[in-house]
Design an enzyme around this catalytic site. Structure first.
Site, short mmCIF file in Angstrom:
data_model
loop_
_atom_site.label_atom_id
_atom_site.label_comp_id
_atom_site.label_asym_id
_atom_site.label_seq_id
_atom_site.Cartn_x
_atom_site.Cartn_y
_atom_site.Cartn_z
N HIS A 291 -4.66 -7.95 0.55
CA HIS A 291 -4.03 -6.65 0.63
C HIS A 291 -3.29 -6.44 1.96
CE1 HIS A 291 -3.39 -2.61 -0.83
NE2 HIS A 291 -3.85 -2.10 0.31
N TYR B 213 -3.05 11.07 0.53
CA TYR B 213 -3.67 10.93 -0.80
C TYR B 213 -3.68 12.26 -1.53
CZ TYR B 213 -5.33 6.31 0.66
OH TYR B 213 -5.41 5.01 1.08
N ASP C 74 0.85 -1.18 0.00
CA ASP C 74 0.00 0.00 0.00
C ASP C 74 0.91 1.25 0.00
OD1 ASP C 74 -3.16 0.47 0.47
OD2 ASP C 74 -2.07 2.05 1.50
#
Length: 383
Positions: free
Chosen positions: A360, A307, A185
């Site tokens: 994930h 982000y 990630d």
């Protein structure tokens, strides 16, 4: 929540002691949660189903004990040090094997340093877990800036490159002049940027979610494995990316809602563990440890801003020349084709897409398999 006072270049012990008043406030808020109407579908396609969320919230209010994980973390030992004006929190667990390989483990969102708790023992003390002394690591597990017990940036600019540079300083400060970096990630992005920067001491990088999946190096005539990966990327874009759009465009706005509502914070994170891992892969305590960390540190907005920072960078392929390893877990959001890894990484030493289980949150969900992947990678890049 901290013992000691940060000083430039100092590495100080950190002790968690969440005030009783913060836990009482959480319980009080949970006692008067207002939930929406139930979903109109029989599955999770509209988001977390109200039945599952209500069960989680009820346990959070009446059965969950934050002090249990707090005591465990304080027993392990944690630290903070100031780098580039920001206090960075990290766990540092040395192996009983003095010649162990230093290893930097990097988390993403909605994860935290807690994701690596179950692999810390097997990695640092392999003999106690049925392994070999040659596979021992000294592990360093930082909290990303704006996450957990690291400081939240107060100005813009803390993008993956800046975080990568800070982690290189951290490893030097701890006295490690030769080490490996691993991430998935956001951790995979930061590990990749460290590989691009090539700080002194960084020997190799291992990722289980390559940065290039955001803009894959696709062939003019894609091979079947590329076509399959692109289709998986489309599913993520059309089904799972609502959080991504909000956090890269309006992190402050979503931060108000999540910081004010424990139900909102819980649903925001719980959804990802329901969608991105095997069914019931985690206990309620494991999920609530992580959700509580976000809630008690008030880091909904500050963690989301990563982000926003990344969205303001030019998007392109980060190619690496140092040794790289890639582990592709079978239920990852997008399964990396080897051909993409070979195009991005000019010294691909390790690649495995034949792993029995995991998605994930590989270290959190499948700690034994994850630890084995790290060991195999380290052997492949051994000097």
């Amino acid at each position: 929540m901290e013992s000691g006072t940060d000083r430039q270049d100092s590495v100080l012990p950190f002790h968690i002691d969440v005030p009783d008043s913060a836990l009482a406030d959480l319980r009080e808020r949970l006692s008067r949660v207002r939930l929406p109407d139930p979903e109109t579908v029989p599955d999770g396609s509209q988001g977390v189903q109200i039945r599952r969320l209500r069960e989680l919230l009820d346990y959070w209010a009446t059965g969950y004990d934050w002090r249990k994980i707090e005591r465990h973390l304080n027993d392990i030992g944690q630290f903070r040090t100031t780098i580039d004006g920001l206090a960075i929190h990290f766990m540092h667990v040395r192996s009983p094997q003095e010649n162990a390989t230093p290893l930097l483990l990097l988390h993403g969102w909605p994860g935290s340093f807690l994701e690596f708790l179950k692999v810390t023992g097997p990695l640092t003390d392999p003999i106690a877990h049925g392994g070999d002394a040659q596979d021992a690591f000294h592990v360093v597990i930082p909290s990303m800036p704006g996450y957990g017990f690291s400081d939240a940036p107060t100005t813009r600019g803390w993008n993956p490159d800046r975080i990568a540079a800070a982690y290189a300083v951290l490893m030097r400060r701890l006295g490690y002049d030769s080490y490996l970096a691993q991430g998935g990630d956001w951790g995979g992005v930061v590990a990749t940027r460290m590989g691009k920067q090539r700080p002194a001491g960084l020997r190799a990088v291992h990722v289980n979610f390559p940065e290039f999946l955001a803009m894959p190096p696709v062939s003019d005539e894609p091979a079947p494995e590329e076509t399959a990966a692109l289709a998986q990327g489309d599913v993520f874009a059309y089904v799972h990316s609502g959080y991504h759009l909000l956090q890269r465009t309006r992190p402050q706005t979503i931060g108000y809602a999540l910081t004010d509502s424990p139900a909102g914070q819980a649903a925001w994170i719980y959804e990802k563990f329901l969608d991105w891992a095997a069914p019931d892969a985690f206990t309620m305590d494991e999920i609530l440890d992580l959700i509580s960390l976000y809630w008690l540190t008030g880091t909904a907005a500050s963690s989301s801003r990563l982000y926003w920072e990344y969205a303001r960078e030019p998007l392109g392929l980060t190619e690496l020349d140092l040794p790289v390893g890639v582990s592709v877990f079978p239920h990852e959001l997008t399964r990396t084709p080897r051909i993409w890894a070979e195009r991005a990484y000019h010294d691909l030493r390790y690649f495995n897409d034949d792993i029995a289980a995991g998605g994930h949150f590989a270290a959190f969900e499948q700690p034994a398999l994850f630890a084995d992947e790290v060991r195999r990678f380290a052997r492949a890049v051994a000097e």
